[in-house]
Structures are given as C-alpha cells and as structure tokens.
Design an enzyme around this catalytic site. Structure first.
Site, PDB file in Angstrom:
ATOM      1  N   SER A   1     -21.009  15.314  11.682  1.00  0.00           N
ATOM      2  CA  SER A   1     -21.811  15.594  10.489  1.00  0.00           C
ATOM      3  C   SER A   1     -21.363  16.278   9.370  1.00  0.00           C
ATOM      4  O   SER A   1     -20.408  16.906   9.938  1.00  0.00           O
ATOM      5  CB  SER A   1     -23.108  16.330  10.904  1.00  0.00           C
ATOM      6  N   GLN A   2     -21.745  16.367   8.303  1.00  0.00           N
ATOM      7  CA  GLN A   2     -21.009  16.915   7.336  1.00  0.00           C
ATOM      8  C   GLN A   2     -21.261  18.327   7.666  1.00  0.00           C
ATOM      9  O   GLN A   2     -22.331  18.847   7.864  1.00  0.00           O
ATOM     10  CB  GLN A   2     -21.786  16.689   6.039  1.00  0.00           C
TER      11      GLN A   2
END
Lengths: 819, 248
Positions: B98-99
């Site tokens: 994920s970011q």
C-alpha cells in the site's frame, strides 16, 4: 482488366475491409477481457490512426517502384493478416497496467508500445484499400462501395462469429481472411501462381500453427477473475463466450466465495456455497446453492435491498437485471406471489436453467417464476402488466463503478424516461426499489434520487417528497419510489428494518436531521442534506450547481447516468493527486479527453504535417485543386459520417431492445447502403454532374434526418411491442436511405481528384482516416454534453460545410475567367 | 619482514572490507534519509487532509514506526528504486504494497497501545505487519496466497520481527485461538465485513478496511465496537475534498 478480374479485385477489397472492421470489433472484445472496457476503447480508437498513417505512407511512396500496385497490394494484405495475430500476441505480453498510469511513468511507455503494435494491422489494411483507390481512379465509386459493403458484412460477420467461437479463434480466422484477400488480389491481378501461392500458404501457416499461449487472453492480474483464481483450489469450471461477454464460472471448494455485498454488520449467518460468475473476467456475481431450505437464505434479508419486502407483503415482483438470481432468491425468501425475472444475457439464463439448475435450486424453473431474456426497457415496452414491486438489481461491480469506469457507457436503465416507464408499471401503492453502491464522495444514489424527483414531476405528480425513501448501509443504498404516498405504518416499518440492521435512514417523508447518520457515519449527513435540497424546489438548482459532481438526471437523449465529472472540480482534484485524490477522478471521462488529445496530436504530427509538405507531382497543375478545400471537405465528411453512425446506433438501442443488436444492425445496414450509394454515385455523376449529385445527396440526407429527429420517437413508441424480426426490418428500412445518401459524397470528390490531382488521393484518404478517429471520440464527448439530437444536427451542418467546399477547380476557373 | 609481506598480502582484502563497510553504511544512511523524507511527505499529506482525519498530525509513535521499518526490504527487486516513493507498488500475484500515507493513517486510526494484540487479514508483503510490530505487543497476520504468506513469514524472521506470527489460510474466520483482538486490519478483498471477524474484536476495539482497487483506496471504513458490542462504521475519505460547499 477484364470484368471478371475487376470483380475479383472488389471481392478482395471487400474481404480485407470486412476483416479489418471485424478485427477492430474483436480487439475491443479482447481488450475488454484482458483490461477494462474504457481502456479498450482508448486503445482501439487510437489504433485506427493506422488508416490515417496509411495516407502519409502512400503519398510518400507515390510513383515509387516498391509501390507498384501488382506488388504492393497483395503484400500489404498479407501483412495485415500476419500482423493482426502477431501484433496482438506481442501487445498482450506487454505488462501494461492502466491503474499505475498516474503513479508510474514507465506505464506510458508500455501504453505507447501497445499503440504502435496495434496500429500496424490497420495501417496495412488501409494501404491495400488506399492503393486500390489511387490505382483505379476511374472506378473509385465501385471500389469504395466494395470497401463499405465489406465493412458492413464484416461487422455482422464478426458478431455472428463470436456467437460460435472464442475470441482467440476468431482472431486466427480474421488473420486467415486477410491472407485470403491477398490471394484473391493475386488472382485478380493475374499473377503467376508460382510467385505467390507458396508464400501465401506459408503465411497462412502462422495463424493456423501459432501456439495458444500467444492468443489466449492474458488477463490483467488485477481483475476480479485473476484475483479469485489466486485463492487455493479456485478454478474455472466452465466458460462461454459471446459478443455480449466472456462468462466464466469459478468454483472455490476450499475457501467459500461468500459473496454478499451490502450485508448488514448485524448479520450472523453466512451465505451458502456459491459459484462465481464473472463477465469479461470481472464484476463477480454468484450462483448460490439452494436446496429449498428458506433459512439458508436468511442473509438476503440483511441487505438494504430487502427493505420493500418489509413495508408490505410481497405480491407480484419484477426483477430487472436478474443475472444468476440473487434478487430472485431474495423474492423467494420473502414469499413473493409471482416473479418476472428479466435478464439481458441469454448465456447466464441458460446456465441457471440448465447446467446449474439443480445447484441453484431450479429457481428459473419454478412455477411462480418467469424468466425473460430481454432488455429491461424493451420488456416493459411490450408488457402491460403491473407489479407490486419492481426491483432493480445491483448491476455493476463496485470497483468499476467507483472508479468512474462507466462514465462513457450509455445506460438507459436510469434515465428519467426509464423511471417514468417503471412507475407506469406499478400497481397503486407499488414500489420501485433501486440499489446502488455507496461511493465516496456520494454520487450514484444522489443522482438516482434527483432522477426520481424529475421522473415523478414529469409524470405530473406534484409531491415527490411524499413518495420517496432512501436508506443506506456502509456499502449500498436503496431508494424506494412508491406509487402513492408513504403511510405512517410504512415509515414505522422502514425505521424498524433499518435500526435492526444498523442501516441509516437518509430520507423518508417527515424525517428529521437527528435521525440520520447514526450507524454508518460520514463526515456530514450528505445523503440527508442532498435529499432535502433536491426536494426543495428552488434550492435544488443551486444544490446541483454547487455539488462538485454532476448529479443532473440522465435522459434518453443523454443517457450517461455514470457521468459525474464536472470541469469545475478538476483543478481541485488534480491538486490532491499525491494525497490519494486520484480516487476522485472520474477516470472514464478523463480517459476520453486524453484519448481525444492524443488522437488530435498524433493526427497532426504523424499524418497531416508530412502530407502538407508533400509536393504535387510533376504533370499536375498545383492550382488544379485547392488543398484547403480537399482538407476541409474530407475532414468534414470523416467527422460527419461517424457522428451520424453513432447517433443512429444510439437512437435504435431502445427500439431494438439491445445495444448489440443496435450496433450490428444499424452499423452494417448503414455501411452496406452507403456502399450502394457509392456504387451508384458514378451513374448519378454522369447524369447530374458533380455539384447537383452532391447537393442532392446532402439535401436528401438532411431532409430524412430532420424528419427522423421529429418522428422516430413516436414511431418507436408505437412499434415497440412488435416482434423482433419486424422491428429489425423496420430499422433496416429506416436506415437504408440515410446510408445511401451518406455513401455518395466521398467517392464523388475522390473521383474528381482522380481526374485532376491523383496524387492528392492518398492525402484525402489519410485526412478522412484521421477525422474518423477523432470523430468517434468527439461524438461521445459531444453527446454527453449536448445529447444525440444535437449530434445529428452537428453532422448535418458538417455535410453542409462539405457541400460548400467541394474540391474541384470550377471555382478557380470562374475566378480566373472573371480576372 | 614477514609482517610486512603479510600486510601487503592482506591489504587489498582489508581495503575491500573497508569499502564494503563504508558502502553499506552509506546505503543505510541513504535509506534512512529516504525514510525521513517519506515521513515528511506523509506529514504534509496529513496536514492537507486534516479535515477528514480530525487531526493535524498523526501519533508520533506511528511516524516513528514509519521511520524505522525498511520499506525497501518489503518490495520486489525490480521496485527497489521506488521503495520510498509515497505510492503503492506491485508485489506480484496481483497484490500491492500500500501507499505509505494510507498505511500511516490506517495504523493511526486504530489508536494502538503498546500492549495491544492486533490481527491482520491479508499479509501481502508484511510491511503493514512490520509497522504494527513496532507499535504493539503481538501481531497475528493471515495470508491466503501461499507463496506470499511463506515469503512474508521468512522476511519477518530475517528482519527479526519476533512479535509477529503469520499463517497461510482463509482470513474469514480470523484467528480464533488468539482472539479477541484490540484491533483488526483487513486488507484482503471481501464483499462484506465477515461476521466472525467482528466477533473477535474486543468491546472498545477498532477495525479498519480500505475499500477500492488495489492501487487506489477510495475510502477507509473504520468500525468501532462499543462496550455494548454494538458496531458503528465510519466512512473516511483519505483526501481533502468536500463535495458540497456553500450553505452546507
């Protein structure tokens, strides 16, 4: 050339033109499977630049030895056949991931490679046709007619083919057709068989022998099907293909699928065993195992869509978009008296009725359930029945819906007119229930609310606020429109239903702000406030203007329900790009804009600029024909032809009850009758002269189109209930004169060029090709903004512009005489 | 004389070791700087989205964890150069890491205490698990894709995250033996919130679910369970964007 070989050559042109059009439709299908629909659209529209680039290529090679017709024509057709299969095979190996475009610059390079590869087949096919047009200047009308008729037959042919074979097999067949067209060309040109037979047989070996790994769709790992197949034990147990989509059935015996979107947090039971049903490798729905035990379906009562069953005991229910039957099961759970289930895709119905009938508890064989394979609007047009409940299923997947991927798809299910139709089919006090995903920020449900308000008002009901109710969970929201005013008893039932399931009430007659936003909290009570504003008469317009997404109701003339994008919000959204703001972008619409920009840029750089600088050849007077006139004329024609084509396909979707039928019938009829017009243009030209023929065609087209704009609506309304075959025949008769007139202007001017400035023929061909690419994209953008009627008017204006800029030297001669 | 010869002979080796040591130190320093920059980028994003997060800054403990965990150890070799960019990256098997900004706010929203037990459904690269491991007592993580789960387990072992226990399997039923949990984070796709997971959440506990595609989190759904075992969801948009301005 003899008549016989002339005819063979025209067959060859028709074949390659048909194969190229079939290839275009097939690529759309293949890319919808391996990627997502809107990127398919983007890729395919740009690959048509191959037609434009071919103009440049032919102009550059004009008179060169390697461009000799006898040599170049069969060669380019063969290359079309070979590249059609090879370029696709390579393109789908490129790890292009559209979802990373905004993050990863490397993905742009991948996209460019995909473009370049897929441009090639169209480039070769267009070279073949362009060469023939430039070579046989005296037969342009007939050659163009063969091109158009071939394309018309190709568009029907590929749809029929896709009913019979998987797309990868269709790809091989199209490649073979290209090589077959080359063989016909060799025969027409009377080339010695020993020079071409062996090479063509070798070429034909490629599509026949290429391993399946090259042509089997390499589906993106981020699509739903790929993700589900990662689950241990999950596998595809059945697959069916048709032009409507690739349907895959997935069994996951180790880890159950447990598909129950919108399930209440208070649910305790889990769904029974299920099989996943994917269309084009995404948007999973499920076939649920049911053995008659009602308690197994209890989970279906824990969804927002179960609300109408709690307001009033279920009577006669109509389910629109029944798919594999979740809503039918829900109606069965609530003991509906009768169920009409309408589903568009016959494959899905067949699966539930045959292969999985027992697994699914014979739900489509039940004596209380009638299944109709039809489009929802078409079904209702032909039915006089009224229902106690019309239930609209959750029709599209959450991921695609929230990413704005449907922005470009026309949807006639959620227009103001559609809702009016549904309301007409309700019994007194009956309900229309529509469930949509809750996206953030809120969009779908609010637009649907606005649409319902508009539909009620348009139906002459002055108090929409008494007839609407909206509830929501964290994932889905259900809007109910009642054919009558809600009673206190119903409101009490609605509150109880929602409270027990931790759903929020967002609107019902008499709701207070203290009652909303309790279980599924948002920053602000968006739904409640939006509903209040939309019902507040004079405040509604302000609200719609201020809201940062487009919530204006869709109509049949502008059927873009999922178009939420507003230009005003773009700057703000782009500024938030790094902070996850990209999720706010309506990517479908922006992809369209990006595609248009790319198409215009590529057209200018690759096609128009080089062509502009190509000098006229020796022996042709530079003043013979004004280049500007050629440019304007062929540009206007290219744009207008597709505008009319796209507008009429849209107009017939409702009438023919199916987008696919509309596309196939209207497109092929238009092309075939345009072909007739083109074949006939030469004769008209001899009798009437160029100008009169052109003006006659433009006036004829304008007259008919204007009559259609006014009369098609009532005509369709009156004949909507006729059998399929009759409606198809009516559609063909209606399209025929439009096509005939549209087929005349292009060959008319081309034959003038053939006499006065043949070296400009490839240029005209290239301009027309570019215009067609830009036109397809522009048409959608224009229709989203102004509607399809306006698109037809624009096309007629462009035909007028073309009539005024007919490229012959008559004007010049008159001016010179005057001087 | 002998020692001189010995010195001459071993000099290149010593130099090589020295170089390797310096290079490793430099590399470590480089990564540390990259992490510091990443944290600054996250802080800036949080300030920009403060309206939705109801706070100007994240818990310093969460940011410290982000400073510590070597994200470059959790990305595939071909993504190494992008390891400290504030964006999601593909890790194979159709999954992503994920970011970092989303990882940070999800972790923050869970309001973790040092003695908490946390369940993660969807181990993926194990980056999120490592961040959690820096903050709480015990982390349990389930991954359904076997090769990913095995890889993640080995990676955590190598990086000496002893307080994370991983398992390959179906996360729908949580981790019964280790339940209940103070917090649950669900990153694996599911059509609904699994009732068994809700059951394994302690009263007062919090569960977070990112909703959207693999590359874009459209919204974060935060579920809080009160002392009466009632669950309330909160829909949080991780961006500063008000759909309606003006009178509302």
């Amino acid at each position: 050339m003899t008549d016989h070989s002339d005819r063979t050559l025209r067959y060859s042109i028709a074949l390659v033109s048909g194969a190229a059009l079939a290839y275009e439709i097939l690529l759309m299908r293949l890319f919808s499977i391996i990627q997502w629909h809107h990127f398919a659209y983007m890729i395919i529209s740009l690959t048509l630049l191959g037609y434009g680039a071919s103009g440049t290529f032919l102009a550059l090679g004009w008179g060169k030895r390697w461009m000799r017709f006898r040599f170049a024509y069969p060669l380019h057709l063969t290359l079309f056949g070979l590249s059609a299969i090879l370029c696709y095979g390579i393109a789908q190996r490129i790890p292009f991931n559209p979802q990373e475009l905004l993050w990863n610059p490397g993905q742009w390079l991948n996209l460019l490679l995909v473009y370049l590869l897929l441009v090639l087949p169209f480039f070769f096919a267009a070279n073949g046709i362009g060469l023939a047009l430039a070579h046989y200047t005296k037969q342009i009308g007939r050659i163009y007619a063969a091109d158009l008729m071939g394309a018309g037959l190709g568009s029907i042919g590929v749809v029929l083919l896709l009913f019979g074979v998987f797309p990868d097999t269709a790809l091989r067949i199209i490649a073979l057709l290209g090589i077959g067209a080359a063989a016909l060309g060799c025969l027409a040109l009377r080339l010695k068989p020993r020079r071409w037979l062996a090479p063509l047989i070798v070429a034909a070996g490629l599509p026949l022998l290429l391993p399946h790994s090259w042509t089997d769709p390499a589906i993106s790992p981020y699509k739903g099907l790929s993700q589900t197949l990662r689950v241990p034990g999950a596998r595809i147990i059945e697959q069916h293909s048709s032009p409507l989509g690739l349907v895959s059935i997935v069994a996951s015996p180790v880890t159950p699928l447990r598909h129950a979107p919108g399930l209440s947090l208070n649910a305790v039971s889990e769904p029974p065993a299920q099989l996943g049903l994917f269309t084009d490798a995404d948007g999973m729905t499920v076939i649920t195992r049911w053995q008659g035990d009602r308690s197994e379906l209890a989970y279906l009562d824990m969804m927002t869509s179960a609300l109408p069953y709690h307001l009033h005991p279920a009577g006669d229910v109509l389910i629109l978009g029944a798919g594999p039957g979740a809503e039918v099961l829900q109606a069965r759970y609530h003991q509906a008296r009768s169920i009409d289930a309408v589903e568009l895709n016959p494959q899905i119905v067949r699966l539930i009725q045959r292969s999985y009938a027992e697994f699914a508890g014979n739900i489509y064989h039940d004596e209380r359930t009638w299944v109709h394979v039809k489009d929802a609007r078409g079904f209702l047009a032909g039915s006089a029945r009224r229902y106690d409940l019309i239930q609209m299923a959750l029709l599209d997947s959450f991921g695609a819906s929230s990413a704005g991927l449907y922005a470009l798809s026309e949807n006639y299910l959620y227009t103001v007119e559609a809702l009016q139709t549904y309301l007409r089919h309700l019994n007194p006090d009956g309900y229309l229930a529509m469930t949509r995903w809750i996206g953030m920020p809120p969009r779908d449900n609010l637009k649907l609310f606005a649409t319902a308000v508009a539909a009620l008002k348009r139906s002459g009901l002055d108090h929409p606020e008494r007839q609407l109710a909206l509830i929501r969970g964290w994932q889905t929201g259900t809007l109910i429109v009642k054919n009558g005013s809600f009673t206190n008893k119903e409101i009490a039932a609605l509150k109880k239903f929602s409270r027990e399931r931790s759903f929020d009430t967002a609107y019902y007659p008499g709701i207070e702000e203290t009652e909303v936003n309790r279980f599924n909290r948002m920053q602000r009570p968006y739904f409640y406030r939006a509903a209040q504003a939309l019902l507040a008469g004079n405040r509604a317009a302000d609200f719609l203007q201020q809201y940062k997404f487009n919530l204006q109701p869709a109509t049949d003339d502008r059927p873009y329900f999922s178009h939420f994008f507003k230009w005003e919000a773009l700057a703000e959204i782009l500024a938030l790009r790094g902070q996850g703001g990209t999720s706010l972008l309506e990517s479908g619409y922006l992809v369209l804009i990006a595609t248009l920009a790319q198409a215009i840029l590529a057209s200018i750089i690759l096609i128009l600029l080089p062509l502009w600088f190509i000098r006229s050849r020796a022996g042709e007077s530079r003043q013979a024909v004004s280049r500007w006139r050629v440019f304007v004329y062929f540009m206007a024609l290219g744009l207008a032809f597709l505008f009319i084509e796209i507008a009429f396909i849209q107009k017939f979707i409702l009438f023919l009850h199916h987008p696919l039928y509309a596309l196939t019938i209207v497109l092929s009829a238009l092309l075939i009758f345009s072909g007739l017009g083109s074949a006939y243009s030469q004769r008209l030209q001899t009798i009437l002269g160029n100008h009169r023929t052109l003006i006659g065609a433009v006036l004829g087209l304008t007259g008919i189109s204007l009559i259609y704009l006014v009369s098609l609506g009532p005509l369709f309304q009156a004949s909507m209930g006729l059998p399929d075959r009759v409606r198809i025949a009516i559609a063909i008769v209606l399209v025929a004169p439009v096509g005939f007139f549209m087929g005349i202007p292009f060959p008319l001017a081309l034959s003038v060029l053939g006499r006065q400035a043949p070296s400009l023929i490839p240029w005209a061909w290239g301009i027309n090709g570019c215009a067609s690419v830009v036109s397809a994209i522009l048409a959608t953008l224009f229709a989203i903004q102004f509607g399809f009627n306006a698109l037809v008017l624009l096309a007629l204006a462009l035909y007028g512009v073309a009539a005024l800029s007919f490229p012959d030297n008559r004007g010049e001669q008159i001016r010179r005489k005057e001087a | 004389m002998k020692s001189k010869i010995l010195l001459q002979a071993t000099m290149p080796l010593l130099l090589a070791i020295l170089f390797a040591f310096v290079a490793a130190a430099q590399e470590a320093d480089q990564y540390r700087q990259a992490r510091e920059q990443l944290v600054r980028a996250i802080e800036a994003d949080v300030r920009a989205t403060s309206l939705y997060l109801d706070k100007e800054q994240l818990n310093p403990r969460v940011l410290d964890a982000m400073r510590k965990v070597p994200r470059h150890e959790f990305v595939p070799q071909e993504q190494l150069s992008a390891a400290y960019e504030n964006r999601p990256l593909p890790i194979g098997y159709g999954q992503t890491i994920s970011q970092p900004y989303i990882v940070a706010i999800m972790t923050d929203l869970l309001k973790l205490d040092a003695d908490d037990r946390v369940l993660e459904v969807g181990t993926g690269s194990a980056y999120q698990a490592a961040i959690l491991a820096e903050l709480v007592d015990r982390v349990y993580s389930v991954e359904i894709i076997e090769p990913l789960g095995v890889q993640a387990g080995k990676r955590l072992q190598r990086l000496e995250y002893a307080n994370v226990q991983t398992r390959v399997g179906d996360g729908y039923y949580g981790w019964e033996e280790q339940a209940p949990f103070d917090a649950i984070i669900v990153t694996a796709a599911s059509s609904h919130i699994p009732p068994p997971l809700l059951k394994q959440l302690k009263p007062g506990g919090r569960m977070i679910i990112p909703v959207g595609s693999r590359f874009l989190a459209q919204q974060l759904v935060l579920i809080t369970k009160d002392q009466d075992e009632r669950s309330i969801t909160q829909q949080i948009m991780p961006v500063r964007f008000v759909p309606l301005t003006g009178t509302h």
